[in-house]
Design an enzyme around this catalytic site. Sequence first.
Site, PDB file in Angstrom:
ATOM      1  N   ASP A  32     -21.859  -6.852  22.287  1.00 23.32           N
ATOM      2  CA  ASP A  32     -21.204  -7.408  23.474  1.00 23.32           C
ATOM      3  C   ASP A  32     -19.709  -7.139  23.320  1.00 23.32           C
ATOM      4  O   ASP A  32     -19.000  -7.879  22.643  1.00 23.32           O
ATOM      5  CB  ASP A  32     -21.486  -8.901  23.583  1.00 23.32           C
ATOM      6  N   GLU A  46      -2.323   3.516  -2.048  1.00 22.19           N
ATOM      7  CA  GLU A  46      -2.063   2.479  -3.051  1.00 22.19           C
ATOM      8  C   GLU A  46      -2.132   1.145  -2.322  1.00 22.19           C
ATOM      9  O   GLU A  46      -1.254   0.811  -1.532  1.00 22.19           O
ATOM     10  CB  GLU A  46      -0.687   2.670  -3.692  1.00 22.19           C
ATOM     11  N   GLU A  60      -1.967  -2.798  -2.040  1.00 25.48           N
ATOM     12  CA  GLU A  60      -1.413  -3.997  -2.671  1.00 25.48           C
ATOM     13  C   GLU A  60      -1.846  -5.243  -1.901  1.00 25.48           C
ATOM     14  O   GLU A  60      -2.020  -5.202  -0.680  1.00 25.48           O
ATOM     15  CB  GLU A  60       0.119  -3.909  -2.731  1.00 25.48           C
ATOM     16  N   GLU A 113       1.162  -6.323  -9.778  1.00 22.67           N
ATOM     17  CA  GLU A 113       2.362  -5.765  -9.165  1.00 22.67           C
ATOM     18  C   GLU A 113       3.578  -6.663  -9.429  1.00 22.67           C
ATOM     19  O   GLU A 113       3.505  -7.655 -10.144  1.00 22.67           O
ATOM     20  CB  GLU A 113       2.160  -5.538  -7.659  1.00 22.67           C
ATOM     21  N   GLU A 163      -2.458  -4.491  -7.376  1.00 24.53           N
ATOM     22  CA  GLU A 163      -2.522  -3.164  -6.779  1.00 24.53           C
ATOM     23  C   GLU A 163      -3.753  -2.439  -7.293  1.00 24.53           C
ATOM     24  O   GLU A 163      -4.070  -2.501  -8.484  1.00 24.53           O
ATOM     25  CB  GLU A 163      -1.269  -2.339  -7.104  1.00 24.53           C
ATOM     26  N   HIS A 211       1.173   2.380   0.300  1.00 23.33           N
ATOM     27  CA  HIS A 211       1.752   3.723   0.261  1.00 23.33           C
ATOM     28  C   HIS A 211       0.649   4.752   0.470  1.00 23.33           C
ATOM     29  O   HIS A 211      -0.423   4.662  -0.121  1.00 23.33           O
ATOM     30  CB  HIS A 211       2.442   3.967  -1.082  1.00 23.33           C
ATOM     31  N   ARG A 245      12.123   6.578  -4.857  1.00 22.51           N
ATOM     32  CA  ARG A 245      11.366   5.475  -4.265  1.00 22.51           C
ATOM     33  C   ARG A 245      12.192   4.644  -3.286  1.00 22.51           C
ATOM     34  O   ARG A 245      11.691   3.664  -2.739  1.00 22.51           O
ATOM     35  CB  ARG A 245      10.791   4.592  -5.375  1.00 22.51           C
ATOM     36  N   GLU A 248       4.273  11.213  -0.297  1.00 24.70           N
ATOM     37  CA  GLU A 248       3.932   9.785  -0.279  1.00 24.70           C
ATOM     38  C   GLU A 248       4.759   9.118   0.816  1.00 24.70           C
ATOM     39  O   GLU A 248       5.993   9.093   0.737  1.00 24.70           O
ATOM     40  CB  GLU A 248       4.226   9.135  -1.633  1.00 24.70           C
ATOM     41  N   ARG A 252       5.956   5.810   2.256  1.00 28.21           N
ATOM     42  CA  ARG A 252       6.080   4.503   1.629  1.00 28.21           C
ATOM     43  C   ARG A 252       6.268   3.355   2.623  1.00 28.21           C
ATOM     44  O   ARG A 252       6.426   2.206   2.245  1.00 28.21           O
ATOM     45  CB  ARG A 252       7.256   4.521   0.646  1.00 28.21           C
TER      46      ARG A 252
END
Length: 448
Positions: free
Chosen positions: A19, A103, A105, A188, A196, A245, A317, A337, A339
């Site tokens: 539904d 990754e 977390e 983490e 993580e 990430h 980073r 990556e 982030r």
Amino acid sequence: MPSYAIDEESFRHGLEKLDASSIVGFKQINHSDMILKPDPGTFQILPPDYDNGQRKNARMICDLYESNTSSTSRYNRDSRGIAHKAAEAFSQKGITHTNWGPELEFFVFDAINVYPSPFAATHSYGGSGYSIESKESPWAKGNVSTAIAIKEGYYPSQPKDTLETFRKDVCDDLYKYFGIRIEAEHHEVATSGQCEINLAYGEMKAMADSIITVKNVVKVKAKRRNTVATFMPKPIFGDNASAMHMHQSLWNDNINVMFDPDDPVAQLSQTGRYYIGGILDHARALCAISNPTTNSYKRLVPGFEAPVHLCWGIGNRSAAIRVPMYNRNQERSKRIEYRVPDPTANIYLLEAALLLAGLDGITRKLDPGDPVDENVYKLSASKRREYGIGALPLSLKGALDSLSSDNGFLVSTFTKDFLDRYMELKYGEYTAFAQTPTPWEVSMYADS
């Protein structure tokens, strides 16, 4: 459904069991019948935690189809279907498949107490707030051996890491019952049970199915321990938040299209650079999908290892996009990556949107410029202008406004109908949030 209620016809014609008017954002009550088509490739026996070991249970992920008298077509608001369409669009560029390595977390608390209840929040004036209970928290009593200070939770050993066994149990079940391979799991940075889990990279749709599975297994196993798992990005003021990430690479059969051994900077191909350029060009709009809650923007602030500005870097980073450079001459591991995303994102929509943004970058040849090797958090405003570094939105509304004006790269795959309804629902969330007084505001302004 009991196993005897499913037969070959269930896979051929689907299950008349949905539904769609009962699902937020789907159908109206006068056009609510939809078909679930189970994907047999996702059949898995579930771990005992799903039923206290009382009986054997299995799951299959289903695709959503319209039901009408003339034809049966894939529902355009089925996020899994959107991801499938995005992957097909990339095949036009000679890309046979894409690999993803998220990754993931999250927090595992002993309890989250919210008062008053969500149902009374708009009618009660007796006070409001929440509290978090965790044996690891620095505010808990009698926990000298397990207390973790704010921002000091990265890689602690036992006894401070109270969730090591829990994470191992989760990873064991993911591999044993679902075949999901884990690269690593660890505590983490944040206090109070931030975890993580890193998944071994895999193909697009399979990885999205795996993320859905991991999140559900984590929540079920936490509940069995009388704890609560949350993928909410920022539950604790002043501490790091949870991210998701997204590592990505493009492949033509066995050739990594992002790898160029002759590139002296990052061994990154021009196609890889264009892909980065597309994501950075659309990053503000992407935030409406990659960071889809009001709480998401309490994470995207300086000082907590989350990106704030739009640039790319090598092993950096503090940049929105990082090109890992642990070793040179490694074609298999060449990737980018992203982030920015957090784990509240719909993984199917996120993968699709990132792919389409990257594809737009390749099509338009959007070079992202030189990588930034400085700590972006510490750059002055004038230096950021010199480097051409933009900023991420400050709120969900800002992200939605960006998506409203920059969605051309998504429309052919997501459809205008989907995007309009998605933005309508998300603007509604922001409006409710913006109109609700918080304990902080009452404390700050009550004596005005």
